[in-house]
Design an enzyme around this catalytic site. Structure first.
Site: not given
Length: 329
Positions: A10, A78-79, A124, A126-127, A144, A146-147, A150, A237
């Site tokens: 990526s 974080k991964d 996420s 969490r988010r 989902r 890549n940046v 999104r 995670c």
């Protein structure tokens, strides 16, 4: 000798790996990037939590390390699962980028300005949990890709906003798209967010020595504390757990300040606590804060398979010299 650096394909992963490679080159090392495809890269539609969490981005890189195809691998910290690998070691954690989450919304809007019913994308839990807990009446959509994929969901009008890691946007030069950097008071980031982990084989002393100059002691202490919260909660995670540690100036010098949240997946409740202690005892500070969260009811907020209440009565680490705090205490 040329160091073979394993990276996902990526744009963000390649950017992060190139950043590490460039710093090793400045130190006089020859570095070659080796692209590795992970399960998470091949499947961009299945929710990460269903696939087993962000660890799906890690296993292929670790396989390449173990079989000798690469000498080091760069991960978004974080991964990384919190369970240690006996034959692998994180040899360097470079200085951290901004750990906070960021909002990219239509018309330059902030979270508080989004109208009720606005659609917000995130992959996420969490988010999602923390957004729901804010009670803003937002409609959270699975996200989902890549940046750039999104971000395109907003520019195309498919979504009103998306939430991404500020660090990734900065590294990719996409900071101009950010309409709000979210205050940790509203949304605590994932443990280790914004930090990189450079992993090597434990017995490869030459590569470990080469990476030693890239390691940042303050960043390592902070992420160790955050990941210790996650490990002690036994949350995995993909569980709705956020944590953020900072090195601050205390009465007796540098002090580690740690905040953490456990939220119910539907946002119906959350629990926030904080602790302070010595950076030298980062792991114990994190585990102590996790036990406080469990004592105060964290296990009641999430499914029993996500948090283990047994950690309340069976601590795995002796108490550290630290100060844990409940709101109002």
């Amino acid at each position: 000798m040329t160091l073979r650096l394993g990276t996902r394909r990526s744009a963000l992963a390649t950017t992060q790996s190139t950043w590490v490679a460039d710093r090793l080159r400045v130190l006089g090392h020859d570095v070659e990037l080796v692209e590795i495809t992970t399960e998470g890269d091949l499947d961009r539609t299945t929710p990460l939590a269903t696939m087993g969490g962000t660890g799906v981005f890690v296993s292929a890189l670790r396989d390449a390390l173990r079989d000798g195809r690469v000498d080091l691998a760069v991960h978004s910290l974080k991964d990384l699962p919190t369970t240690p690998e006996i034959d692998l070691v994180v040899a360097a954690i470079p200085p951290r980028e901004d750990p906070r989450d960021a909002l990219v919304a239509r018309d330059g809007l902030t979270l508080g300005e989004l109208p009720t019913g606005s659609t917000v994308g995130t992959g996420s839990p969490r988010r999602r949990a923390q957004l729901e807990a804010l009670g803003l009446g937002l409609e959270i959509r699975e996200l989902r890709g890549n940046v750039d994929t999104r971000l395109a969901r907003v520019t195309s009008g498919d979504l009103d906003a998306v939430v991404l890691a500020h660090a990734g946007l900065r590294r990719l030069g996409r900071e101009a798209a950010v309409t709000e950097v979210i205050d940790p008071i509203q949304m605590l980031p994932a443990p280790g967010q914004g930090a990189l982990a450079v992993e090597v084989r434990a017995d490869d002393t030459a590569t470990r020595d080469a990476l030693a100059a890239l390691d940042d002691a303050d960043t390592r202490a902070c992420v160790d504390a955050e990941r210790a919260v996650l490990a002690e909660l036994e949350a995995g995670c993909s569980a709705p757990v956020g944590a953020l540690a900072e090195i601050v100036l205390g009465d007796e010098g540098d002090e580690l300040s740690l905040r953490a949240v456990v939220a119910s997946p539907d946002g119906s409740g959350d629990l926030r606590r904080s602790a302070t202690g010595s950076p030298a005892h980062a792991d114990a500070v994190g585990r102590g804060l996790a036990r406080l969260l469990l004592e105060d009811g964290a296990a009641d907020l999430v499914p029993v398979d996500s948090l283990s209440a047994s950690a309340v009565s069976t601590p795995t680490t002796p108490p550290a010299p630290s100060n844990t705090e409940r709101p109002g205490a």
